[in-house]
Structures are given as C-alpha cells and as structure tokens.
Design a protein around this motif. Structure first.
Motif, PDB file in Angstrom:
ATOM      1  N   THR A 289       0.717   5.849  -0.488  1.00  0.00           N
ATOM      2  CA  THR A 289      -0.032   7.079  -0.698  1.00  0.00           C
ATOM      3  C   THR A 289       0.767   7.941  -1.661  1.00  0.00           C
ATOM      4  O   THR A 289       2.006   7.900  -1.655  1.00  0.00           O
ATOM      5  CB  THR A 289      -0.207   7.788   0.660  1.00  0.00           C
ATOM      6  OG1 THR A 289      -1.015   6.942   1.482  1.00  0.00           O
ATOM      7  CG2 THR A 289      -0.898   9.132   0.519  1.00  0.00           C
TER       8      THR A 289
ATOM      9  N   ASN B 119       4.618   6.546   2.778  1.00  0.00           N
ATOM     10  CA  ASN B 119       3.886   5.590   3.615  1.00  0.00           C
ATOM     11  C   ASN B 119       3.743   4.235   2.936  1.00  0.00           C
ATOM     12  O   ASN B 119       2.661   3.653   2.893  1.00  0.00           O
ATOM     13  CB  ASN B 119       2.491   6.196   3.929  1.00  0.00           C
ATOM     14  CG  ASN B 119       1.908   5.592   5.195  1.00  0.00           C
ATOM     15  OD1 ASN B 119       2.623   4.989   5.999  1.00  0.00           O
ATOM     16  ND2 ASN B 119       0.608   5.729   5.366  1.00  0.00           N
TER      17      ASN B 119
ATOM     18  N   THR C 110       3.917   0.482   2.600  1.00  0.00           N
ATOM     19  CA  THR C 110       3.880  -0.702   3.461  1.00  0.00           C
ATOM     20  C   THR C 110       3.876  -1.943   2.573  1.00  0.00           C
ATOM     21  O   THR C 110       3.052  -2.043   1.666  1.00  0.00           O
ATOM     22  CB  THR C 110       2.595  -0.726   4.317  1.00  0.00           C
ATOM     23  OG1 THR C 110       2.466   0.543   4.944  1.00  0.00           O
ATOM     24  CG2 THR C 110       2.642  -1.817   5.368  1.00  0.00           C
TER      25      THR C 110
ATOM     26  N   THR D  45       0.879  -1.173   0.000  1.00  0.00           N
ATOM     27  CA  THR D  45       0.000   0.000   0.000  1.00  0.00           C
ATOM     28  C   THR D  45       0.912   1.218   0.000  1.00  0.00           C
ATOM     29  O   THR D  45       2.041   1.166   0.508  1.00  0.00           O
ATOM     30  CB  THR D  45      -0.922   0.081   1.234  1.00  0.00           C
ATOM     31  OG1 THR D  45      -0.111   0.220   2.388  1.00  0.00           O
ATOM     32  CG2 THR D  45      -1.807  -1.133   1.350  1.00  0.00           C
TER      33      THR D  45
HETATM   34  C1  NAG Z   1      -0.037   5.112   6.352  1.00  0.00           C
HETATM   35  O1  NAG Z   1      -0.537   3.788   6.170  1.00  0.00           O
HETATM   36  C2  NAG Z   1      -1.175   3.251   7.329  1.00  0.00           C
HETATM   37  C3  NAG Z   1      -1.503   1.809   7.059  1.00  0.00           C
HETATM   38  O2  NAG Z   1      -1.599   1.511   5.703  1.00  0.00           O
HETATM   39  C4  NAG Z   1      -2.395   4.071   7.644  1.00  0.00           C
HETATM   40  O3  NAG Z   1      -2.976   3.624   8.798  1.00  0.00           O
HETATM   41  C5  NAG Z   1      -1.964   5.534   7.825  1.00  0.00           C
HETATM   42  O4  NAG Z   1      -3.091   6.352   8.002  1.00  0.00           O
HETATM   43  C6  NAG Z   1      -1.198   6.043   6.634  1.00  0.00           C
HETATM   44  N1  NAG Z   1      -0.687   7.378   6.826  1.00  0.00           N
HETATM   45  C7  NAG Z   1      -0.796   8.335   5.916  1.00  0.00           C
HETATM   46  C8  NAG Z   1      -0.157   9.654   6.267  1.00  0.00           C
HETATM   47  O5  NAG Z   1      -1.358   8.186   4.819  1.00  0.00           O
END
Ligand code: NAG
Ligand code: NAG
Ligand code: NAG
Ligand code: NAG
Ligand code: NAG
Ligand code: NAG
Ligand code: NAG
Ligand code: NAG
Ligand code: NAG
Length: 619
Positions: A91, A116, A118, A89
């Motif tokens: 962003t 971010n 993962t 995953t």
């Molecule tokens: C980053 O990823 C985690 C799990 O996928 C999620 O809980 C979190 O909100 C994300 N953070 C951002 C800044 O997008």
C-alpha cells in the motif's frame, strides 16, 4: 437525492486503500489520474537501490501506458523486505515529485510511504523490455509542445508547460513521451555507445542498438536539421545514471562502446534516465589519434590569395604556462599555424584575480612565445582591453577576444596610421564607395549598445594581405547559454537564455557588416568566433544569414560533422565562421579539429571547445 449515494462511494474511495493496477496509476497522459490517492497494488519487484525499488505490473497493449512504477523510500527496514524477483502486495500513496528548487523540471509519478508489504512469492523471473527490439525511441522531436519553425529551438520559448497541458502521450512521435511511457520499467540497452564524457557524478549519455539520426564518424549524435527543416534533438539518446548497486560507471568519451545495460527508467535532474542495475564495462574505446588539419597555407607568390583562418575558444587562458603550452601545441601541430587566428577567452595578466588589471599582454606574449617554441612561426597579436568587470565571463578574468596573425601574411591597414579604439570606442566604417576603411583599427563594434551589456564586445579589424588585398574580420564571443532550462524540462520550447540579448548582438554585427558591404559589396569579410548558439536556432542568426554565408555551407561539410562542442547528448556547433558573398563565391574549405572533444578523458581536454581551421581566397 442522487448525490447522496455518490458521496458515500467517494468517502469509501478516500478512506481505504483501493486495489488498483500500475497502469491505472500511470495512465495515457503526462500526469497520473490518481495523484495523492492511497492505493494497494500487486506487482513484481524488478530492481532495488538506496532510495527505493521498482515494480512491474501486468503487460499492457497500449504503448502510451507504462506498467512500471518506482516506489520511493530510503527506510532500510522497508527496503530489506523486498528483493528483485519478489511478487508483492503493498500500500502506498501516489505522489508527483519535483524538487522545489527546480520548477522547470517535470513531475515524476511515484509511490511514496510504502506500507504493509507482503511477499507473495520469490524468485520470479524479471524480463526487461529490450529497447531496439520491443520498442525503439523516436529520433527527431522531443515534445508536441515545441511549436515554431525551429522546433525545440524555437523562439519565443517557454510558451507552455508539459505538466500543465497534461497531454496524451504520443510515444511514436515524441522522445519525451516515449521515455515517459516507459517510466518505472526495467529495460535493456543492447550495445550502448557513449555520447559524451561523464559528468562529475559519473553519469553519461548513450544510444543503444536502435535507429539513430545525426550519427557522426566518432559515434556521437550531432544536432542537425531533420525532415521538413525541423531541428533534430536526438531524443533517441538516454542519460545513464549511477548504478543501483553502487558500482561506478566507467570513464566514457564520445564513441566508447559498452557492455549491455539493464536498468530502470526514471526522471531526475531535468532528464529521463536509465539507472543501471550494475555499471556497464568498456568493450572498446575510439582511436585517440586526432589528425592535424589538411588546410595549410602557403608562402609561394602564386598562392598569395590564399589565407588560412583559425578560430579557437581557449577556455579562460591565463598567463600560466601549463595551459598555454597545450593551447600552443594545438595551434602549432593541429591547426598548423594559420595565417590569422581568432582567439576567444583570453584572460588578463592576473587571471581570475579580481584586482583591476585588464591588460592581457603577458597572457598573449606567453602564447606567442609558446607557439614559436612549438613551431617556427612567430605571431604578432592584437586585442583591446575591456573596462574592468564589464564583459562577463569568469569574475576577475576580463576575458576578451584577440587576433594572432603572421606579419609576413597580413598587417593591419594603416588609416592613415594604426589607431586602435578603446574599450568603449565604436569603430566606424568610413572611406569612399569601393574603399571602406575602419576609423579605428582594431576597434570594437557598437560596444555601448545595450546588447553587449555584461558581454564581450566584438573585435573588428581591417587587414592587408601579402597579395595587397583587404580583409575585414570580426571576432565574436556572444553571451553564453547559462541559466537555460534542460532540453527535457517542463518549459516548452525549452528556455534559451539570454535569447533576446544574443539575437540583438547578432543584429549589431549584421548592421556593421552591412555598413562595409554598402561601400563595397565585394569586400572580403570573415565573422567568426564563439556564438554560443547553433545554426539550427535560425531565429537568433536570422539577421546575419542574408548578409553572410556559413563556411560549413560553402565547403559542404557533411552536417553530422559540424560540431565544436558537446553538451548533454548532442555534438553541436557553437563556433562558426561566416564569409561575405565575395569570399564564398571564390570557394572555401573548413575543418573542425576535434582535439578536445575526442580526448580520451574529460580531464585531458585543453578547452571545452574544438578549434576550427578555414581556408579562403581573398583574390
Ligand atoms: C495489509 O494487507 C493485508 C493483506 O494484503 C490486508 O488484508 C490489510 O487490509 C492491509 N492493511 C492495510 C492497512 O492496508
Ligand atoms: C491528466 O489527465 C488525466 C487523463 O485525462 C486525468 O485523469 C488527470 O486528472 C489529469 N491530471 C491533471 C493534473 O490535470
Ligand atoms: C496533491 O497534494 C499536493 C500536496 O498537498 C497538492 O499540492 C497537489 O495539488 C495535489 N495534487 C492533486 C492533483 O490534487
Ligand atoms: C531461486 O532460484 C535459484 C535457482 O533458480 C535457487 O538456487 C534459489 O535457491 C532460489 N531461491 C529461493 C529463495 O527460492
Ligand atoms: C517560464 O515561464 C514561467 C511562466 O509560465 C515562469 O514562471 C518561469 O520563470 C519561466 N522560466 C524561465 C526560466 O524563464
Ligand atoms: C620557450 O622556450 C624557452 C627556451 O626553451 C623557455 O625558456 C620558455 O619558457 C618557453 N616559453 C614558453 C611560453 O613556452
Ligand atoms: C618551418 O621550417 C621548416 C624548415 O625550415 C619548413 O619546412 C616548414 O615549412 C616551416 N613551417 C612553417 C609552418 O612555416
Ligand atoms: C575613445 O572614447 C573616449 C571617450 O569618448 C575618447 O576620449 C577617446 O578619444 C576615444 N579614443 C579614440 C581612439 O577615438
Ligand atoms: C547589465 O548586466 C548586469 C549584469 O547582468 C545587470 O545587473 C544590469 O542590470 C544590466 N544593465 C542593463 C542596462 O541592462
């Protein structure tokens, strides 16, 4: 008060990354519906390079919608977090990229500023889409926006823009839509065949094991007319870029067979590309032997009516002997010393040194001597020096057209003495009905017409053959296509530069030819040279077509074998030979001799054009 809850929804949408799928980003249209939005995705990493990685989402039935996406980042600490086979995953921001310096390229949708990341699982299988099996490109048209009789070559061009229209993709109909519908995806090209030499970055065009049109005997794809007379752009060809793993592509030529390519689809430098995961290897190369022409002349009395006509753009030929000897070898041993040769791109005696010298007598004498050394033929030659710096081409070179001719077969008509025109003297057709004469022989055609500004003026001449018959010739080198937009660019139909000037140039030549035919409708006339235009761009050649007949038509050369040049994915004909009605009625033959475009490597070429040899009957 309905607007209140809606604005709240919108606020939530913008402020936090929305979980979405790749197909929501790519969509059914040219442009993404989610431009500039921050999204969170789950997808499989399929490939990785120095400037990013590629994602694959869930399969989708709708063929318009890609489930691939490129992620742009050159940050090593981010790139090191992913490997092909990882399900992740991440962003990022949906962005539409086009280099500011190239407004005629298409926008590419990609994910930028990835954060971010993962990794959910590793070592997942990456299965490429197999082109030719799962999906095959259409084979004729590039874009629905290429409206006009001449399809993608229609005039006027630059009438609309792909990105502004933002149409629904029609991947079964249009090549650009097909490749757009696969952007970001990982694909396999089975049994690719190269369609050209690599460019300076090692990139080349190829077609895989899928239906193609225009395939010629060498394995290249020729620009031809397709169904309903619409020019066929060969959109089934795809540009092969540099490999993502940094390995170097092999040196290709037309017809080089390569190992299967697996790579990702992108858009860059104005074209759709496949970037291989790793460079392919050569499976086989085409036979380097090029046969000489079968069209020979004859000095026997019986065959005095037969004249062989050569045409060759010798690419900036200076007096330097190395290049001249190679050109002479082609004229002597492949063109078999035609009775008259139309030459283009002869530079002055100082080559590209810009010193005011315009005479090319050393250049042409060296060529004649080198041909004599390579054969037992000693040509005479004739040209007209241009005004310094006024005819375009390489600065300082003063390129011009010239004729080489065999004095025992042809001589310039004395009217009453041979009076050559100067650079700015227009030769005129004078003489009685039934016996047209050029008042200046040789002379330039309408040299002060604005159509010839910054371009090579046509060189006309009137000859008497050994059989005692007249032959008029016009040796052309029209303005080049430099500055045109790419065939897969934003502007539709693509920008063809300078199309209006080239059209006017053809018109002045057509007017000149008509003035000969007015005095003698049965005159023998050959108009040949580097037109820098395809037969398929009918709008440009339309003034010539009612007056003269293309020798390739007269000789019924298979359309796929009509080429003298290779540009991008297409074998194409820039060099033409047109005959007057009397010559065409007596029948003619023609052969394009691929001494350069069939060369084993780019550097082994002597010129960027192939020469042509025709055989005509003047009586
Ligand atoms: C980053 O990823 C985690 C799990 O996928 C999620 O809980 C979190 O909100 C994300 N953070 C951002 C800044 O997008
Ligand atoms: C392109 O068309 C899609 C689908 O209708 C739409 O969502 C998107 O906003 C359009 N983009 C532009 C820039 O017109
Ligand atoms: C996205 O942002 C860029 C840069 O701010 C802007 O030029 C462009 O118009 C935006 N695109 C859309 C579809 O709003
Ligand atoms: C991935 O799979 C291969 C064999 O399929 C195995 O050798 C390797 O250890 C695996 N790697 C990881 C990180 O699971
Ligand atoms: C094509 O037309 C656009 C206007 O739509 C113009 O801005 C652009 O300069 C033109 N391109 C060329 C190469 O003429
Ligand atoms: C032609 O051959 C002669 C004698 O071998 C040589 O001196 C001369 O350089 C050659 N000229 C050209 C243009 O090849
Ligand atoms: C050159 O001379 C040879 C022998 O004299 C002759 O057979 C040949 O036809 C000639 N070649 C040309 C192109 O005239
Ligand atoms: C060519 O034109 C110039 C300038 O008009 C003129 O002086 C000259 O006599 C002309 N040459 C011929 C051969 O007609
Ligand atoms: C002729 O061409 C040159 C170079 O392209 C250009 O600068 C000039 O304006 C043109 N002149 C005319 C009369 O079109």
């Amino acid at each position: 008060m309905a607007w209140l809850p809606w604005s709240l929804v919108l606020a939530t949408w913008i402020s936090s990354a929305v979980c979405t799928s790749i197909t929501d980003i790519t969509g059914t249209h040219q442009r993404t519906p989610l431009s500039n939005q921050t999204v969170t995705l789950t997808a499989l990493v399929t490939a990785k390079g120095k400037s990013g990685f590629y994602l694959l989402g869930d399969p989708v039935k709708d063929k318009r919608v890609s489930n691939g996406l490129s992620v742009f980042t050159s940050t090593a600490s981010i790139l090191s977090q992913v490997e092909p086979g990882d399900r992740i995953t991440l962003t990022g921001k949906v962005s539409e990229f086009r280099p500011a310096a190239n407004p005629d390229y298409l926008l590419l949708t990609e994910l930028t500023s990835p954060t971010n990341i993962t990794v959910i699982s590793k070592n997942n299988t990456v299965t490429p889409l197999v082109l030719g099996k799962d999906r095959s490109p259409p084979t004729q048209k590039l874009s629905a926006l290429d409206v006009g009789w001449d399809g993608w070559l229609s005039v006027p061009n630059n009438q609309s823009r792909v990105d502004s229209v933002n149409g629904t993709l029609q991947p079964d109909q249009f090549g650009m839509d097909f490749w757009a519908s696969l952007l970001g995806q990982i694909v396999k090209v089975p049994q690719p065949v190269a369609l050209n030499f690599p460019n300076s970055f090692g990139e080349f065009w190829a077609a895989g094991n899928w239906p193609t049109t225009g395939k010629n005997s060498r394995g290249g794809l020729t620009l031809t007319f397709g169904p309903f007379g619409v020019p066929d752009a060969n959109p089934e060809a795809i540009f092969i870029g540099s490999a993502l793993d940094g390995t170097k592509n092999p040196k290709t030529a037309i017809g080089t067979q390569l190992s299967d390519i697996v790579g990702v689809i992108t858009y860059q430098f104005g074209f759709y590309y496949i970037l291989p995961l790793t460079a392919p290897t050569v499976i086989s190369t085409p036979d380097p032997t090029v046969a000489p022409t079968t069209l020979t002349s004859s000095s026997s009395a019986k065959n005095r009516c037969i004249i062989t006509v050569g045409d060759y753009n010798v690419e900036n030929m200076t007096p330097a002997l190395a290049h001249i000897k190679d050109v002479a070898n082609h004229i002597a041993n492949y063109m078999l010393t035609p009775d008259i040769v139309f030459i283009q791109e002869v530079q002055d005696n100082s080559g590209s040194t810009d010193n005011g010298i315009v005479s090319a007598d050393v250049t042409l004498s060296n060529l004649v001597q080198a041909i004599a050394n390579a054969s037992n033929v000693t040509y005479s030659w004739v040209d007209i020096d241009p005004v310094d710096g006024q005819d375009g081409g390489q600065p300082g070179g003063n390129i011009r057209q010239a004729y080489l001719y065999r004095p025992e077969k042809l001589h310039l008509v004395q009217t009453p003495a041979v009076i050559a025109g100067g650079a700015l003297n227009a030769t005129k057709v004078i003489g009685n009905i039934g016996k047209p004469l050029l008042n200046l022989n040789p002379g330039r055609v309408d040299p002060t017409n604005a159509a010839w500004n910054d371009s090579r003026k046509p060189l006309a001449a009137q000859w008497t053959t050994a059989s005692g018959h007249d032959l008029f010739t016009v040796n052309l080198h029209l303005s080049s296509k430099g500055g045109s937009s790419t065939s897969q660019g934003d502007a539709r139909p693509p920008v063809n530069k300078p199309v209006a000037q080239r059209t006017n140039q053809v018109q002045t030549v057509a007017n000149f030819v008509k003035s000969i035919l007015f005095r003698n409708p049965l005159a023998n006339i050959v108009v040949a040279g580097d037109f820098n235009e395809y037969s398929q761009t009918r709008a440009v050649l339309s003034s010539l077509n009612p007056v003269l007949i293309d020798i390739d038509e007269v000789a019924r050369v298979p359309p796929v074998e009509r080429y003298t040049y290779v540009f991008d994915n297409n074998c194409q004909q820039l060099d033409h030979m047109y005959l007057s009605p009397a010559l065409s009625l007596r029948g003619a033959e023609v052969e394009h001799i691929h001494v350069n475009n069939w060369a084993p490597t780019f550097n082994a070429r002597v010129s960027d054009h192939d020469p042509t040899v025709g055989r005509i009957r003047v009586c």
